[in-house]
Design a protein around this motif. Structure first.
Motif: not given
Length: 319
Positions: A220-233
């Motif tokens: 399912v599509r999910v919202p993606v927020g800002d994070t320094i963990a760019d590999g987890l989004v």
């Protein structure tokens, strides 16, 4: 549960183990005495890989498996998967094209230019780069996904196999979780090990792609927020096999907030001397926020070290 129920059989896992052992040196498993917990804590440091990230394992396993087809491979990535594919292509003599978006990290694009790959800058963002790479695949190349590929996932399973070889006891392994390639591979590797291994996957609060898919029974599509963990989004490809592996293997998924990730990057640098990118720090963040049981030894997977120097400097000087 047998591995073949996930679409990845024992032969695929064994081939990955042999291939990765042939081309890559086992990374260090370091005791972390500073954790201050009643059980031993170990750090599996994938920053020691030649590309600075675990992704090279899956790349080596996949390119080795596909080399016999004699056709070039293509992938889309602006980060660690691209570097893994580039390194594996050099090791195995496979012709590879890497498509990076125009907004990709300049440092990673510079690093990619050092490898013997065809580097194509196309698309405004990752989705645009992926669209171009998939179009190239339709013209006679093999597309190698960063996570939705059985050989890539099998390659990532070799990480926990190395840990099981080193530790003569049962343990809990804590795994950063973005699209699920590493946690899925770890879960499959844990099932094959002689030890009893509990697997905990850690998402960033900024993106719950895998846990949402596990709950929904499909992507399912999910919202993606800002994070320094760019590999987890990022959202998952439709039909991705990783959520099914996570569900079938009974992996427990937890989530950590941004402040905890930043604290963990700082603790790795100042407490252990290890450079960890944001995604890597998720496992320690989960431990520090009480999300990991401490009834047996704990292994934290430190998945990579490729953090921008200016971001690291900013985190290290935070109060």
């Amino acid at each position: 549960m047998h591995a073949q129920h996930t679409g990845i059989d024992d032969a695929t896992l064994s081939h990955a183990r042999e291939t990765v052992a042939r081309y890559l040196v086992a990374t260090p498993l370091l005791a972390y005495g500073g954790a201050g917990l009643p059980v031993p804590v170990h750090l599996k440091y994938e920053g020691a890989q030649p590309t600075g990230s675990f992704k090279v394992r899956g790349a080596v396993a996949a390119l080795s498996a596909y080399a016999a087809e004699g056709i070039p491979v293509v992938t889309a990535s602006a980060g660690n998967h691209a570097l893994g594919i580039a390194h594996a292509a050099g090791l195995l003599g496979v012709r590879a094209t890497v498509v990076v978006p125009r907004n990709g990290s300049p440092a990673k694009i510079r690093a990619l230019r050092e490898y013997p790959v065809d580097l194509v800058v196309e698309g405004d963002d990752y989705d645009g780069a992926e669209h171009h790479a998939l179009a190239l695949a339709e013209s006679g190349m093999r597309y190698v996904s960063a996570y939705n590929d059985p050989h890539v996932i099998a390659g990532q399973s070799t990480l926990v196999a190395e840990v099981a070889d080193s530790l003569g006891e049962d343990f809990t392994v804590v795994v950063p979780t973005g699209a699920g390639g590493l946690v899925g591979g770890t879960a499959l590797g844990a099932r094959r090990a002689a030890r009893d291994i509990r697997v905990i996957g850690v998402e960033s609060d900024a993106c719950h792609a895998v846990s949402a898919a596990v709950t929904a029974g499909g992507v399912v599509r999910v919202p993606v927020g800002d994070t320094i963990a760019d590999g987890l989004v990022g959202n998952l490809e439709p039909g991705s096999i990783t959520p099914g592996i996570v569900r079938a293997c009974g992996v427990r998924l937890v989530s950590v907030e941004e402040a905890a990730i930043r604290h963990a990057v700082r603790e790795f640098a100042l407490g252990t001397g290890l450079i960890a990118e944001g995604s890597s720090a998720a496992a320690l963040a989960a431990l520090r926020t009480g999300l990991v049981p401490t009834d047996r030894p704990v292994v934290l997977i430190v998945s990579g070290r490729n953090i921008a120097p200016e971001l690291l400097a900013e985190i290290l000087t935070e109060e």
